[in-house]
Write a protein that holds these residues in place. Structure first.
Motif, PDB file in Angstrom:
ATOM      1  N   ALA A   1       9.791  -6.492  -1.336  1.00  0.00           N
ATOM      2  CA  ALA A   1       8.760  -7.514  -1.123  1.00  0.00           C
ATOM      3  C   ALA A   1       7.874  -7.199   0.080  1.00  0.00           C
ATOM      4  N   ASP A   2       8.400  -6.478   1.068  1.00  0.00           N
ATOM      5  CA  ASP A   2       7.645  -6.167   2.285  1.00  0.00           C
ATOM      6  C   ASP A   2       7.137  -4.729   2.328  1.00  0.00           C
ATOM      7  N   SER A   3       7.104  -4.049   1.199  1.00  0.00           N
ATOM      8  CA  SER A   3       6.713  -2.634   1.173  1.00  0.00           C
ATOM      9  C   SER A   3       5.311  -2.425   1.732  1.00  0.00           C
ATOM     10  N   ASP A   4       5.143  -1.308   2.454  1.00  0.00           N
ATOM     11  CA  ASP A   4       3.804  -0.912   2.910  1.00  0.00           C
ATOM     12  C   ASP A   4       3.042  -0.323   1.731  1.00  0.00           C
ATOM     13  N   TYR A   5       1.881  -0.898   1.436  1.00  0.00           N
ATOM     14  CA  TYR A   5       1.034  -0.377   0.358  1.00  0.00           C
ATOM     15  C   TYR A   5       0.297   0.858   0.868  1.00  0.00           C
ATOM     16  N   LEU A   6       0.482   1.998   0.187  1.00  0.00           N
ATOM     17  CA  LEU A   6      -0.137   3.247   0.632  1.00  0.00           C
ATOM     18  C   LEU A   6      -1.341   3.657  -0.195  1.00  0.00           C
ATOM     19  N   GLY A   7      -1.528   3.099  -1.389  1.00  0.00           N
ATOM     20  CA  GLY A   7      -2.708   3.447  -2.157  1.00  0.00           C
ATOM     21  C   GLY A   7      -2.428   3.596  -3.633  1.00  0.00           C
ATOM     22  N   VAL A   8      -3.405   4.190  -4.304  1.00  0.00           N
ATOM     23  CA  VAL A   8      -3.345   4.393  -5.750  1.00  0.00           C
ATOM     24  C   VAL A   8      -3.116   5.874  -6.011  1.00  0.00           C
ATOM     25  N   LEU A   9      -2.150   6.160  -6.867  1.00  0.00           N
ATOM     26  CA  LEU A   9      -1.894   7.543  -7.271  1.00  0.00           C
ATOM     27  C   LEU A   9      -2.563   7.784  -8.619  1.00  0.00           C
ATOM     28  N   PRO A  10      -3.109   8.892  -8.922  1.00  0.00           N
ATOM     29  CA  PRO A  10      -3.037  10.122  -8.131  1.00  0.00           C
ATOM     30  C   PRO A  10      -4.044  10.141  -6.985  1.00  0.00           C
ATOM     31  N   ILE A  11      -3.714  10.925  -5.952  1.00  0.00           N
ATOM     32  CA  ILE A  11      -4.622  11.186  -4.847  1.00  0.00           C
ATOM     33  C   ILE A  11      -4.962  12.667  -4.873  1.00  0.00           C
ATOM     34  N   LEU A  12      -6.116  13.002  -4.325  1.00  0.00           N
ATOM     35  CA  LEU A  12      -6.583  14.383  -4.420  1.00  0.00           C
ATOM     36  C   LEU A  12      -6.169  15.248  -3.241  1.00  0.00           C
ATOM     37  N   SER A  13      -6.005  14.651  -2.062  1.00  0.00           N
ATOM     38  CA  SER A  13      -5.636  15.449  -0.901  1.00  0.00           C
ATOM     39  C   SER A  13      -4.397  14.856  -0.246  1.00  0.00           C
ATOM     40  N   PRO A  14      -3.597  15.676   0.416  1.00  0.00           N
ATOM     41  CA  PRO A  14      -2.375  15.166   1.050  1.00  0.00           C
ATOM     42  C   PRO A  14      -2.687  14.110   2.115  1.00  0.00           C
ATOM     43  N   GLU A  15      -1.825  13.128   2.204  1.00  0.00           N
ATOM     44  CA  GLU A  15      -1.913  12.114   3.244  1.00  0.00           C
ATOM     45  C   GLU A  15      -0.556  12.027   3.922  1.00  0.00           C
ATOM     46  N   THR A  16      -0.539  11.493   5.149  1.00  0.00           N
ATOM     47  CA  THR A  16       0.703  11.453   5.924  1.00  0.00           C
ATOM     48  C   THR A  16       0.917  10.061   6.499  1.00  0.00           C
ATOM     49  N   ILE A  17       2.153   9.613   6.427  1.00  0.00           N
ATOM     50  CA  ILE A  17       2.572   8.362   7.066  1.00  0.00           C
ATOM     51  C   ILE A  17       3.713   8.715   8.009  1.00  0.00           C
ATOM     52  N   CYS A  18       3.793   8.051   9.152  1.00  0.00           N
ATOM     53  CA  CYS A  18       4.874   8.338  10.081  1.00  0.00           C
ATOM     54  C   CYS A  18       5.540   7.041  10.521  1.00  0.00           C
ATOM     55  N   GLY A  19       6.768   7.171  10.968  1.00  0.00           N
ATOM     56  CA  GLY A  19       7.500   5.983  11.378  1.00  0.00           C
ATOM     57  C   GLY A  19       8.797   6.325  12.067  1.00  0.00           C
ATOM     58  N   TYR A  20       9.571   5.270  12.329  1.00  0.00           N
ATOM     59  CA  TYR A  20      10.859   5.395  12.997  1.00  0.00           C
ATOM     60  C   TYR A  20      11.925   4.710  12.168  1.00  0.00           C
ATOM     61  N   LEU A  21      13.116   5.292  12.141  1.00  0.00           N
ATOM     62  CA  LEU A  21      14.265   4.710  11.444  1.00  0.00           C
ATOM     63  C   LEU A  21      15.452   4.655  12.395  1.00  0.00           C
ATOM     64  N   TYR A  22      16.180   3.545  12.374  1.00  0.00           N
ATOM     65  CA  TYR A  22      17.395   3.419  13.155  1.00  0.00           C
ATOM     66  C   TYR A  22      18.535   4.039  12.367  1.00  0.00           C
TER      67      TYR A  22
END
Length: 189
Positions: free
Chosen positions: A59-80
């Motif tokens: 329910a709280d997912s981060d929306y990253l976009g619509v696939l397919p995408i043409l060029s690579p994209e990057t997301i970064c974060g931290y995990l405990y």
């Protein structure tokens, strides 16, 4: 004196030029000497989009976009990496051309060398009339050695009515006293 009186305009002009040259030559001149200790280098520029918390459930997912995408994209974060384990949920819509039954999804998750990343892929389950049931179908689960998880051209089922989304759940395992930094690069082939 007669020479100055006859050419007063020329004398004034030369005097102004001499004063300006003197002002520019002696003006705000500062000598910069190199510092013996330049200090630490500046931090590298952030080249990825930072995850947005909370993103610990479907329910709280981060929306990253619509696939397919043409060029690579990057997301970064931290995990405990200690209990309760932190998970990051990301969400995509699928929008392939008509009659395309699968999309090829690739991703790479980079972590520190003492951390092992795990990625699990899901799609929403719909009832007979097209409403989401609140359940999710597991379509893939991946883990690899410490520091890198790489998946190339994973076939994600696509159908405009039933298989029209993709959830990526990222987890990390390793030293229990660690907050793991990761970067996930994703693209379509």
């Amino acid at each position: 004196m007669k020479l100055i009186k006859d050419n007063i305009e020329l004398f004034i002009m030369y005097a102004c030029v001499a004063v300006l040259c003197f002002v520019f030559a002696c003006g705000d001149t500062t000598i910069v000497e190199p510092s013996p200790d330049p200090g630490p280098p500046p931090p590298p520029p952030v080249e990825c989009e930072q995850e947005v918390e909370p993103n610990n459930s479907f329910a709280d997912s981060d929306y990253l976009g619509v696939l397919p995408i043409l060029s690579p994209e990057t997301i970064c974060g931290y995990l405990y990496v200690w209990p309760p384990y932190d998970t990051d949920f990301f969400f995509f819509y699928l929008s392939a051309p008509e009659f395309v039954e699968e999309l090829h999804f690739s991703f790479a998750i980079h972590t520190e060398l003492d951390i092992t990343a795990k990625a699990t892929l899901y799609q929403t389950i719909y009832d007979d009339i097209g409403n989401p049931t609140g359940d999710y179908q597991l379509i893939g689960q991946f883990t690899q050695g410490p520091g890198l998880l790489f998946v190339d051209e994973f076939a994600v089922p696509h159908d405009t009515l039933e298989n029209n989304d993709l959830f990526v759940v990222v987890e990390a395992f390793g030293n229990p006293n660690t907050v793991a930094y990761y970067e996930m690069e994703y693209w379509n082939n």
